[in-house]
Design a protein around this motif. Sequence first.
Motif: not given
Length: 558
Positions: A138-158
């Motif tokens: 059920a998990w494999r065919v559900s509408d839930y689609k695993p998405v790999g993790a993004c990486k976000v690089v930024g400034h803490r106070w931005s």
Amino acid sequence: MTQAASPARTVILTVDDDPGVSRAVARDLRRRYGEDHRIVRAESGDAALDALRELKLRGDQVAVILADYRMPQMDGIEFLEQAIDVFPGARRVLLTAYADTNAAIDAINVIDLDHYLLKPWDPPEEKLYPVVDDLLDAWRVSDYKPVGACKVVGHRWSARSSGVREFLARNQVPYRWYSSDTPEGERLLKAAGQDGQRLPLVITPDGTPLVEPDDHDIAAHVGLATTPTSEFYDLVVIGGGPAGLGSAVYGASEGLRTVLVERSATGGQAGQSSRIENYLGFPDGVSGAQLTDRARRQAAKFGAEILTAREVTGLEVTGASRTIRFSDGSSISAHAVILATGVSYRQLDAPGLDDLTGCGVFYGSALTEAAACQGHDVYIVGGANSAGQAAMYLARGAKSVTILVRGSSLAASMSHYLIEQIESAPNITVRPGTVVESAHGGDHLEQLTLRDVESGHTELVDAQWLFVFIGAAPLTGWLDGTVLRDGRGFIMAGPDMTPDGQPPRGWELDRPPYHLETNVPGVFVAGDARAESAKRVASAVGEGAMAVMLVHRYLEQS
């Protein structure tokens, strides 16, 4: 906690406070599923939640969670309720004794339980494996689609870095955050050929670097649908809050070709709530993220399309067709439209706040920024339920939380149950009759000037965090000249447009507008954007369902 070594395999997690039972469950699971799945086990709810959060940060996927019901400090139902927030797509199993079957049955509605399993489960070939096999399928065919993790690089106070994190979090896209001045952040910038002057940098799961991306660019690269599959629908729903999701569920389930258009993330203001405790059917409360995810999956199950990061700029009427225009110049048309655009928090008008928005001053966003508030003094402006829910959530880790209210008390605008919780929280203080006079800081908030509205006395306080939850500004400016609105921008509908019994100007049909119908036939409104609406989740969902009923009536007579 023990686990297999390979990070590439989907995880099955089990938690039981009895070490012998915990090892037995893990042993049986590993024997059957160890080659294709990582088996992670924990011996307490807290330890299991820590493991889930670690897996989330690493971008791993959890397919099935098995939790023992009788555990000290945190029972299995309480654990699974919190686990849903971390991995909403994971299938959930409660391990119970025969005497606890009533609790397990109750949990089916409380935490959307997939299965309860009686102990002992010997032989596992008959009592355990068939259940887990079905859940994995059920998990494999559900509408839930695993998405790999993004990486976000930024400034803490931005402000923009904060906005990107908010967008990803509210759309339940896994990401890892790297400050641009850390060694790993600098390494990622160099690998992307950037010097750190243009931030944030988002690196998608397939390694594509996006420099200063807008929400639409991010959505298109992380698997969120942004392009409609058709040019014409039965029903277009604009807005993905409780009213819009309710409309999408009922519209699609009743056979209408339905598309929901959301400019940011589904859930609206309710989706940012840490805990909604007065929603019917959830006696232990439900987080906005949980409610939103369930509703979104429900709408998708019935066939509704959900478009994210699409801004609507216009509504046109051409005969029986209603055309929705997007900011990029494209458009879609439909027989009927439901306006469920909701509201946004009003901006606080005080010197210094505009420059520090996203840099210590936030409108909503309590869930995204909560981790950074650990051990700090936090200020909240607002006296409605959203402010109270944020206060209770932030108080878990903050040194202190101070609620600033212009009025004399919280009683006028906050639910009684929340007031009682706030009064019992030792680190929450309510300051009635107090407003923010100004904000001070360089690259981030450092101090606030507070003013007593009665005496005029001002006070300078140290503050790094200010969360604002005031008022409701309807997102309806794009309807100017088309749909009738009141003086504050809320959409007029039904009897509110005909106080004297006469139809609104330009109305050409020989019937009066339906209850939720605007002055444009076939265009309906539901939820907070409607004038004189109740501004509650339950009423918004109800109006979404009612609007679909009226759409059917309109289509039958067209």
